[in-house]
Scaffold this motif. Structure first.
Motif, PDB file in Angstrom:
ATOM      1  N   MET A 100       5.292  -5.735 -57.924  1.00 56.16           N
ATOM      2  CA  MET A 100       6.200  -6.859 -58.030  1.00 56.16           C
ATOM      3  C   MET A 100       6.900  -7.065 -56.691  1.00 56.16           C
ATOM      4  O   MET A 100       7.391  -6.124 -56.100  1.00 56.16           O
ATOM      5  CB  MET A 100       7.205  -6.583 -59.149  1.00 56.16           C
ATOM      6  CG  MET A 100       8.229  -7.689 -59.317  1.00 56.16           C
ATOM      7  SD  MET A 100       9.414  -7.336 -60.630  1.00 56.16           S
ATOM      8  CE  MET A 100       8.612  -8.194 -61.951  1.00 56.16           C
ATOM      9  N   GLU A 101       6.924  -8.334 -56.217  1.00 60.26           N
ATOM     10  CA  GLU A 101       7.576  -8.628 -54.948  1.00 60.26           C
ATOM     11  C   GLU A 101       9.088  -8.544 -55.097  1.00 60.26           C
ATOM     12  O   GLU A 101       9.637  -8.909 -56.123  1.00 60.26           O
ATOM     13  CB  GLU A 101       7.206 -10.040 -54.481  1.00 60.26           C
ATOM     14  CG  GLU A 101       5.777 -10.180 -54.050  1.00 60.26           C
ATOM     15  CD  GLU A 101       5.510 -11.581 -53.528  1.00 60.26           C
ATOM     16  OE1 GLU A 101       6.434 -12.187 -52.954  1.00 60.26           O
ATOM     17  OE2 GLU A 101       4.390 -12.043 -53.701  1.00 60.26           O
ATOM     18  N   GLN A 102       9.698  -8.052 -54.040  1.00 63.89           N
ATOM     19  CA  GLN A 102      11.151  -7.972 -54.060  1.00 63.89           C
ATOM     20  C   GLN A 102      11.710  -9.327 -53.642  1.00 63.89           C
ATOM     21  O   GLN A 102      11.295  -9.893 -52.640  1.00 63.89           O
ATOM     22  CB  GLN A 102      11.636  -6.881 -53.103  1.00 63.89           C
ATOM     23  CG  GLN A 102      13.122  -6.666 -53.160  1.00 63.89           C
ATOM     24  CD  GLN A 102      13.546  -5.511 -52.270  1.00 63.89           C
ATOM     25  OE1 GLN A 102      12.710  -4.829 -51.676  1.00 63.89           O
ATOM     26  NE2 GLN A 102      14.827  -5.291 -52.163  1.00 63.89           N
ATOM     27  N   ASP A 103      12.625  -9.874 -54.431  1.00 62.15           N
ATOM     28  CA  ASP A 103      13.247 -11.155 -54.100  1.00 62.15           C
ATOM     29  C   ASP A 103      14.113 -11.002 -52.866  1.00 62.15           C
ATOM     30  O   ASP A 103      14.679  -9.944 -52.616  1.00 62.15           O
ATOM     31  CB  ASP A 103      14.135 -11.633 -55.259  1.00 62.15           C
ATOM     32  CG  ASP A 103      13.313 -12.073 -56.440  1.00 62.15           C
ATOM     33  OD1 ASP A 103      12.720 -13.151 -56.348  1.00 62.15           O
ATOM     34  OD2 ASP A 103      13.271 -11.328 -57.442  1.00 62.15           O
ATOM     35  N   GLU A 104      14.182 -12.118 -52.087  1.00 63.41           N
ATOM     36  CA  GLU A 104      15.095 -12.113 -50.951  1.00 63.41           C
ATOM     37  C   GLU A 104      16.513 -11.950 -51.488  1.00 63.41           C
ATOM     38  O   GLU A 104      16.811 -12.338 -52.613  1.00 63.41           O
ATOM     39  CB  GLU A 104      14.983 -13.433 -50.188  1.00 63.41           C
ATOM     40  CG  GLU A 104      13.688 -13.605 -49.448  1.00 63.41           C
ATOM     41  CD  GLU A 104      13.670 -14.887 -48.644  1.00 63.41           C
ATOM     42  OE1 GLU A 104      14.743 -15.322 -48.185  1.00 63.41           O
ATOM     43  OE2 GLU A 104      12.579 -15.434 -48.468  1.00 63.41           O
ATOM     44  N   GLU A 105      17.357 -11.389 -50.672  1.00 60.01           N
ATOM     45  CA  GLU A 105      18.733 -11.200 -51.088  1.00 60.01           C
ATOM     46  C   GLU A 105      19.398 -12.550 -51.309  1.00 60.01           C
ATOM     47  O   GLU A 105      19.311 -13.441 -50.478  1.00 60.01           O
ATOM     48  CB  GLU A 105      19.510 -10.403 -50.027  1.00 60.01           C
ATOM     49  CG  GLU A 105      20.893 -10.036 -50.464  1.00 60.01           C
ATOM     50  CD  GLU A 105      21.581  -9.125 -49.470  1.00 60.01           C
ATOM     51  OE1 GLU A 105      22.813  -9.186 -49.397  1.00 60.01           O
ATOM     52  OE2 GLU A 105      20.886  -8.370 -48.778  1.00 60.01           O
ATOM     53  N   LYS A 106      20.037 -12.704 -52.443  1.00 59.74           N
ATOM     54  CA  LYS A 106      20.714 -13.951 -52.789  1.00 59.74           C
ATOM     55  C   LYS A 106      22.144 -13.916 -52.264  1.00 59.74           C
ATOM     56  O   LYS A 106      22.795 -12.874 -52.254  1.00 59.74           O
ATOM     57  CB  LYS A 106      20.736 -14.158 -54.302  1.00 59.74           C
ATOM     58  CG  LYS A 106      19.366 -14.164 -54.942  1.00 59.74           C
ATOM     59  CD  LYS A 106      18.578 -15.377 -54.569  1.00 59.74           C
ATOM     60  CE  LYS A 106      17.251 -15.366 -55.312  1.00 59.74           C
ATOM     61  NZ  LYS A 106      16.393 -16.440 -54.989  1.00 59.74           N
ATOM     62  N   ILE A 107      22.603 -15.079 -51.836  1.00 62.83           N
ATOM     63  CA  ILE A 107      23.961 -15.211 -51.323  1.00 62.83           C
ATOM     64  C   ILE A 107      24.804 -15.897 -52.390  1.00 62.83           C
ATOM     65  O   ILE A 107      24.415 -16.930 -52.934  1.00 62.83           O
ATOM     66  CB  ILE A 107      23.967 -16.025 -50.012  1.00 62.83           C
ATOM     67  CG1 ILE A 107      23.114 -15.320 -48.960  1.00 62.83           C
ATOM     68  CG2 ILE A 107      25.396 -16.237 -49.524  1.00 62.83           C
ATOM     69  CD1 ILE A 107      22.846 -16.146 -47.727  1.00 62.83           C
ATOM     70  N   ARG A 108      25.948 -15.328 -52.669  1.00 63.23           N
ATOM     71  CA  ARG A 108      26.865 -15.864 -53.681  1.00 63.23           C
ATOM     72  C   ARG A 108      28.009 -16.569 -52.956  1.00 63.23           C
ATOM     73  O   ARG A 108      28.676 -15.979 -52.107  1.00 63.23           O
ATOM     74  CB  ARG A 108      27.392 -14.718 -54.531  1.00 63.23           C
ATOM     75  CG  ARG A 108      28.299 -15.114 -55.660  1.00 63.23           C
ATOM     76  CD  ARG A 108      28.760 -13.890 -56.424  1.00 63.23           C
ATOM     77  NE  ARG A 108      27.625 -13.136 -56.932  1.00 63.23           N
ATOM     78  CZ  ARG A 108      27.182 -13.186 -58.186  1.00 63.23           C
ATOM     79  NH1 ARG A 108      27.789 -13.959 -59.051  1.00 63.23           N
ATOM     80  NH2 ARG A 108      26.150 -12.465 -58.566  1.00 63.23           N
ATOM     81  N   THR A 109      28.210 -17.850 -53.307  1.00 61.24           N
ATOM     82  CA  THR A 109      29.261 -18.648 -52.684  1.00 61.24           C
ATOM     83  C   THR A 109      30.070 -19.336 -53.778  1.00 61.24           C
ATOM     84  O   THR A 109      29.507 -19.935 -54.688  1.00 61.24           O
ATOM     85  CB  THR A 109      28.655 -19.727 -51.761  1.00 61.24           C
ATOM     86  OG1 THR A 109      27.779 -19.105 -50.815  1.00 61.24           O
ATOM     87  CG2 THR A 109      29.743 -20.474 -51.006  1.00 61.24           C
ATOM     88  N   ILE A 110      31.370 -19.258 -53.675  1.00 60.05           N
ATOM     89  CA  ILE A 110      32.253 -19.926 -54.629  1.00 60.05           C
ATOM     90  C   ILE A 110      32.737 -21.225 -53.994  1.00 60.05           C
ATOM     91  O   ILE A 110      33.228 -21.231 -52.861  1.00 60.05           O
ATOM     92  CB  ILE A 110      33.439 -19.026 -55.018  1.00 60.05           C
ATOM     93  CG1 ILE A 110      32.913 -17.764 -55.704  1.00 60.05           C
ATOM     94  CG2 ILE A 110      34.420 -19.773 -55.913  1.00 60.05           C
ATOM     95  CD1 ILE A 110      33.966 -16.716 -55.977  1.00 60.05           C
TER      96      ILE A 110
END
Length: 86
Positions: free
Chosen positions: A1-11
């Motif tokens: 399984m490919e590792q997803d790119e790191e997601k950025i959380r923005t409010i």
């Protein structure tokens, strides 16, 4: 399984509502986009004070989409002109 790119959380805050946006774009990118939506909704609210938030959101999306399509067509026409294509 490919590792997803790191997601950025923005409010962000749009039309006095707070949203958490999770994606690949930088926080600056997401903030700029949300500020555009917020400004468009405020502009529409000023000229249409009786619209619901949902109606404002749809009209803002339609206005922004219209601007996007116009710019896209303009860019395509400029590319055609540069290539000498008709």
């Amino acid at each position: 399984m490919e590792q997803d790119e790191e997601k950025i959380r923005t409010i962000v805050k749009i039309a006095n509502q707070t949203y958490t946006v999770i994606g690949k774009e930088s926080s600056d990118h997401v903030r700029e986009a949300s500020e555009l939506v917020d400004a468009k909704m405020k502009q529409l609210r000023e000229s249409n004070p009786y619209l619901t938030s949902t109606q404002l959101a749809v009209l803002a999306a339609l206005n922004i989409s219209n601007e996007y399509v116009s710019l896209k067509r303009q860019q395509e026409n400029e590319t055609k002109d540069e290539d000498g294509t008709t």
